[in-house]
Design an enzyme around this catalytic site. Structure first.
Site, PDB file in Angstrom:
ATOM      1  N   GLY A   1       0.832  -1.217   0.000  1.00  0.00           N
ATOM      2  CA  GLY A   1       0.000   0.000   0.000  1.00  0.00           C
ATOM      3  C   GLY A   1       0.855   1.250   0.000  1.00  0.00           C
ATOM      4  O   GLY A   1       0.517   2.245  -0.642  1.00  0.00           O
ATOM      5  N   ARG A   2       1.959   1.173   0.714  1.00  0.00           N
ATOM      6  CA  ARG A   2       2.850   2.351   0.784  1.00  0.00           C
ATOM      7  C   ARG A   2       3.514   2.620  -0.558  1.00  0.00           C
ATOM      8  O   ARG A   2       3.694   3.778  -0.956  1.00  0.00           O
ATOM      9  CB  ARG A   2       3.886   2.140   1.892  1.00  0.00           C
ATOM     10  CG  ARG A   2       3.244   2.328   3.233  1.00  0.00           C
ATOM     11  CD  ARG A   2       4.064   1.963   4.418  1.00  0.00           C
ATOM     12  NE  ARG A   2       3.212   2.127   5.591  1.00  0.00           N
ATOM     13  CZ  ARG A   2       3.396   1.527   6.755  1.00  0.00           C
ATOM     14  NH1 ARG A   2       4.419   0.711   6.932  1.00  0.00           N
ATOM     15  NH2 ARG A   2       2.570   1.745   7.751  1.00  0.00           N
TER      16      ARG A   2
ATOM     17  N   PHE B   1      14.459  31.447 -18.939  1.00  0.00           N
ATOM     18  CA  PHE B   1      15.146  31.999 -17.757  1.00  0.00           C
ATOM     19  C   PHE B   1      15.942  30.887 -17.078  1.00  0.00           C
ATOM     20  O   PHE B   1      15.370  29.847 -16.707  1.00  0.00           O
ATOM     21  CB  PHE B   1      14.125  32.564 -16.749  1.00  0.00           C
ATOM     22  CG  PHE B   1      13.473  33.835 -17.200  1.00  0.00           C
ATOM     23  CD1 PHE B   1      14.149  35.054 -17.099  1.00  0.00           C
ATOM     24  CD2 PHE B   1      12.191  33.829 -17.717  1.00  0.00           C
ATOM     25  CE1 PHE B   1      13.547  36.236 -17.522  1.00  0.00           C
ATOM     26  CE2 PHE B   1      11.585  35.007 -18.140  1.00  0.00           C
ATOM     27  CZ  PHE B   1      12.265  36.210 -18.041  1.00  0.00           C
TER      28      PHE B   1
ATOM     29  N   PHE C   1       3.258  28.723 -12.626  1.00  0.00           N
ATOM     30  CA  PHE C   1       2.097  29.287 -13.321  1.00  0.00           C
ATOM     31  C   PHE C   1       1.747  30.679 -12.824  1.00  0.00           C
ATOM     32  O   PHE C   1       0.816  31.305 -13.346  1.00  0.00           O
ATOM     33  CB  PHE C   1       0.862  28.386 -13.113  1.00  0.00           C
ATOM     34  CG  PHE C   1       0.837  27.150 -13.956  1.00  0.00           C
ATOM     35  CD1 PHE C   1       1.574  26.029 -13.607  1.00  0.00           C
ATOM     36  CD2 PHE C   1       0.066  27.086 -15.111  1.00  0.00           C
ATOM     37  CE1 PHE C   1       1.542  24.880 -14.372  1.00  0.00           C
ATOM     38  CE2 PHE C   1       0.024  25.939 -15.894  1.00  0.00           C
ATOM     39  CZ  PHE C   1       0.774  24.835 -15.516  1.00  0.00           C
ATOM     40  N   GLY C   2       2.458  31.172 -11.804  1.00  0.00           N
ATOM     41  CA  GLY C   2       2.065  32.453 -11.222  1.00  0.00           C
ATOM     42  C   GLY C   2       0.634  32.368 -10.700  1.00  0.00           C
ATOM     43  O   GLY C   2       0.218  31.333 -10.180  1.00  0.00           O
ATOM     44  N   GLY C   3      -0.124  33.433 -10.898  1.00  0.00           N
ATOM     45  CA  GLY C   3      -1.505  33.485 -10.387  1.00  0.00           C
ATOM     46  C   GLY C   3      -2.398  32.406 -10.973  1.00  0.00           C
ATOM     47  O   GLY C   3      -3.293  31.894 -10.305  1.00  0.00           O
TER      48      GLY C   3
ATOM     49  N   GLU D   1      -1.842   5.863   4.993  1.00  0.00           N
ATOM     50  CA  GLU D   1      -1.030   4.629   4.829  1.00  0.00           C
ATOM     51  C   GLU D   1       0.187   4.683   5.773  1.00  0.00           C
ATOM     52  O   GLU D   1       1.258   4.176   5.468  1.00  0.00           O
ATOM     53  CB  GLU D   1      -0.613   4.470   3.366  1.00  0.00           C
ATOM     54  CG  GLU D   1      -0.467   3.038   2.890  1.00  0.00           C
ATOM     55  CD  GLU D   1      -1.800   2.307   2.679  1.00  0.00           C
ATOM     56  OE1 GLU D   1      -2.856   2.948   2.516  1.00  0.00           O
ATOM     57  OE2 GLU D   1      -1.770   1.060   2.715  1.00  0.00           O
TER      58      GLU D   1
ATOM     59  N   ARG E   1      13.999   2.566  13.667  1.00  0.00           N
ATOM     60  CA  ARG E   1      14.022   1.343  14.491  1.00  0.00           C
ATOM     61  C   ARG E   1      14.904   0.276  13.853  1.00  0.00           C
ATOM     62  O   ARG E   1      15.647  -0.416  14.526  1.00  0.00           O
ATOM     63  CB  ARG E   1      12.599   0.784  14.617  1.00  0.00           C
ATOM     64  CG  ARG E   1      11.865   1.374  15.787  1.00  0.00           C
ATOM     65  CD  ARG E   1      10.555   0.644  15.977  1.00  0.00           C
ATOM     66  NE  ARG E   1       9.711   1.370  16.898  1.00  0.00           N
ATOM     67  CZ  ARG E   1       8.389   1.365  16.852  1.00  0.00           C
ATOM     68  NH1 ARG E   1       7.752   0.669  15.939  1.00  0.00           N
ATOM     69  NH2 ARG E   1       7.703   2.041  17.746  1.00  0.00           N
TER      70      ARG E   1
END
Ligand SMILES: Cc1cc2nc3c(=O)[nH]c(=O)nc-3n(C[C@H](O)[C@H](O)[C@H](O)COP(=O)(O)OP(=O)(O)OC[C@H]3O[C@@H](n4cnc5c(N)ncnc54)[C@H](O)[C@@H]3O)c2cc1C
Length: 192
Positions: free
Chosen positions: A53-54, A89, A150-152, A175, A187
């Site tokens: 599940g994890r 950029f 995406f900015g705003g 989970e 542990r």
């Protein structure tokens, strides 16, 4: 069976594709013939289901984050600011490089843990905990950084990235929380 009931559907921050309700057990009598294994082994059986599940939850984080990264890349090709496309950029290119690298590291660790689980390796539980913790933390973080690109617009539901961020947040909780994943790993290390 008499005594089994369900709570109301919960309102959540995300994960709305899956309804979430309490399962309530009140004085439920379960016949011996329904037992899954010998008496006293229930906890072990339940825990054995959690390793897979994890990996599943880690993989969901990875997929969601990859999708957010893909959406950000496509958006950055068309959006111009200060006379340049966003993907021109270098500061943003470096951010993309980090996101892709971290996702690749999460993917590789998930594969490694899945292989350990398939081959019943003695460190499989620890590796599954490491992979769940890492993939869900990185997945959320990458999705959040993709939203920022995406900015705003990232905050608007139309672009679909805010939904991914809300959906991935819960993977760090369910989970087994990521604190409990650290507990499992610690542990194992201290036990050694
Ligand atoms: C949308 C959703 C779906 C879910 N689906 C299921 C499901 O299908 N089946 C199911 O069984 N459960 C399900 N859960 C429950 C989920 O697994 C638990 O909420 C989760 O395991 C955390 O347990 P808790 O809420 O009792 O937190 P708590 O145990 O109360 O923990 C609270 C906080 O303390 C921290 N903490 C607790 N103990 C320690 C410790 N020893 N050391 C350090 N930190 C610690 C935790 O990490 C957490 O941050 C679902 C939850 C959600 C939100």
């Amino acid at each position: 069976m008499p005594g089994v009931s369900f709570g109301a559907n919960e309102y959540k921050m995300g994960w709305n594709a899956q309804p979430t309700r309490q399962v309530i057990l009140e004085d439920v009598r379960v016949p011996k013939s329904n037992r899954l294994g010998p008496e006293g082994s229930g906890f072990k059986i339940a825990m054995a289901g959690l390793d897979g599940g994890r990996l599943n939850i880690g993989a969901c984080s990875l997929g969601g984050a990859q999708s957010a990264l893909d959406k950000a890349l496509a958006y950055m090709k068309q959006r111009k600011a200060f006379g340049k496309r966003l993907d021109e950029f270098q500061a943003l290119q470096f951010r993309l490089a980090d996101m892709a690298t971290e996702l690749e590291a999460a993917r590789t660790l998930l594969w490694r843990a899945a292989c350990a689980l398939d081959t019943k390796a003695p460190d499989a539980t620890m590796l599954c905990a490491m992979a769940k913790r890492f993939a869900t933390d990185i997945g959320f973080d990458v999705a959040d950084r993709a939203l920022q690109m995406f900015g705003g617009y990232g905050y608007l539901s139309e672009y679909g990235v805010e939904k991914i961020v809300r959906d991935l947040r819960v993977h760090r909780i369910l989970e087994g929380t990521n604190e409990i994943m650290r507990l499992i790993v610690a542990r194992e290390l201290v036990g050694r």
